[in-house]
Motif scaffolding. Structure first.
Motif, mmCIF file in Angstrom:
data_model
loop_
_atom_site.group_PDB
_atom_site.id
_atom_site.type_symbol
_atom_site.label_atom_id
_atom_site.label_comp_id
_atom_site.label_asym_id
_atom_site.label_seq_id
_atom_site.Cartn_x
_atom_site.Cartn_y
_atom_site.Cartn_z
ATOM 1 N N GLY A 102 23.924 47.806 45.114
ATOM 2 C CA GLY A 102 25.072 46.966 45.385
ATOM 3 C C GLY A 102 26.319 47.801 45.551
ATOM 4 N N GLU A 103 27.424 47.099 45.665
ATOM 5 C CA GLU A 103 28.714 47.774 45.771
ATOM 6 C C GLU A 103 29.763 46.926 45.073
ATOM 7 O OE1 GLU A 103 30.367 46.164 50.018
ATOM 8 O OE2 GLU A 103 28.951 47.825 50.075
ATOM 9 N N PHE A 104 30.793 47.580 44.621
ATOM 10 C CA PHE A 104 31.900 46.881 43.981
ATOM 11 C C PHE A 104 32.972 46.613 45.028
ATOM 12 C CE2 PHE A 104 29.932 49.161 40.459
ATOM 13 C CZ PHE A 104 29.836 48.149 39.525
ATOM 14 N N VAL A 105 33.565 45.440 44.969
ATOM 15 C CA VAL A 105 34.652 45.091 45.878
ATOM 16 C C VAL A 105 35.822 44.564 45.061
ATOM 17 C CG1 VAL A 105 33.154 44.586 47.839
ATOM 18 C CG2 VAL A 105 33.747 42.771 46.268
ATOM 19 N N THR A 106 37.009 44.763 45.581
ATOM 20 C CA THR A 106 38.211 44.235 44.963
ATOM 21 C C THR A 106 38.622 42.998 45.741
ATOM 22 O OG1 THR A 106 38.897 46.459 44.321
ATOM 23 C CG2 THR A 106 40.589 44.759 44.334
ATOM 24 N N GLU A 107 38.857 41.911 45.025
ATOM 25 C CA GLU A 107 39.235 40.679 45.696
ATOM 26 C C GLU A 107 40.043 39.796 44.754
ATOM 27 O OE1 GLU A 107 35.745 38.475 46.803
ATOM 28 O OE2 GLU A 107 34.951 38.497 44.783
ATOM 29 N N THR A 108 40.767 38.859 45.336
ATOM 30 C CA THR A 108 41.461 37.826 44.575
ATOM 31 C C THR A 108 40.565 36.603 44.623
ATOM 32 O OG1 THR A 108 43.605 38.714 45.201
ATOM 33 C CG2 THR A 108 43.545 36.433 44.429
ATOM 34 N N LYS A 109 40.324 36.003 43.483
ATOM 35 C CA LYS A 109 39.352 34.920 43.419
ATOM 36 C C LYS A 109 39.854 33.817 42.511
ATOM 37 C CE LYS A 109 34.449 34.197 42.825
ATOM 38 N NZ LYS A 109 34.303 33.379 44.001
ATOM 39 N N GLU A 110 39.600 32.587 42.916
ATOM 40 C CA GLU A 110 39.866 31.432 42.065
ATOM 41 C C GLU A 110 38.531 30.967 41.503
ATOM 42 O OE1 GLU A 110 42.179 28.258 43.669
ATOM 43 O OE2 GLU A 110 43.517 29.636 44.723
ATOM 44 N N PHE A 111 38.528 30.640 40.226
ATOM 45 C CA PHE A 111 37.309 30.199 39.573
ATOM 46 C C PHE A 111 37.408 28.720 39.236
ATOM 47 C CE2 PHE A 111 37.694 34.712 38.741
ATOM 48 C CZ PHE A 111 36.427 35.157 39.088
ATOM 49 N N PRO A 112 36.301 28.003 39.327
ATOM 50 C CA PRO A 112 36.330 26.567 39.040
ATOM 51 C C PRO A 112 36.523 26.297 37.552
ATOM 52 C CG PRO A 112 34.081 27.281 39.467
ATOM 53 C CD PRO A 112 34.974 28.452 39.740
ATOM 54 N N ALA A 113 36.981 25.093 37.242
ATOM 55 C CA ALA A 113 37.094 24.678 35.849
ATOM 56 C C ALA A 113 35.727 24.819 35.190
ATOM 57 C CB ALA A 113 37.586 23.240 35.772
ATOM 58 N N GLY A 114 35.727 25.226 33.950
ATOM 59 C CA GLY A 114 34.475 25.397 33.226
ATOM 60 C C GLY A 114 33.920 26.808 33.292
ATOM 61 N N THR A 115 34.596 27.702 34.021
ATOM 62 C CA THR A 115 34.158 29.089 34.106
ATOM 63 C C THR A 115 34.334 29.756 32.748
ATOM 64 O OG1 THR A 115 34.760 29.230 36.433
ATOM 65 C CG2 THR A 115 34.602 31.304 35.235
#
Length: 82
Positions: free
Chosen positions: A6-19
């Motif tokens: 695999g590879e690591f990536v940098t990103e901005t992410k929104e997570f759903p409620a309950g994460t």
């Protein structure tokens, strides 16, 4: 033998409620980090714990690893209704 690539990536992410958020500044934080790290020698990925999250029942594609790492200190913003 299980081969993990695999590879690591940098990103901005929104997570759903309950994460789930697991903070490492706790007594067993190092253990949590080790178990969730995809490159760990004896972590949950190597024990096939995440198989149902990574491979669909039918098909030849793979989903992204379902664990995200926040490197820098960040504020968690909870949005009502999400």
């Amino acid at each position: 033998m299980l081969l993990i690539k695999g590879e690591f990536v940098t990103e901005t992410k929104e997570f759903p409620a309950g994460t789930y958020v697991i903070r490492t500044a706790q007594p067993l934080g190092n253990l949590a980090s080790y178990l969730l790290e995809p490159q760990a020698d004896d972590g949950l990925l190597k024990w096939n714990f995440f198989d149902h999250n990574l491979v669909p029942q039918w098909g030849r594609i793979y989903y992204p690893y379902p664990v995200y790492k926040v490197i820098e200190k960040s504020e968690i913003i909870r949005v009502n209704g999400s």
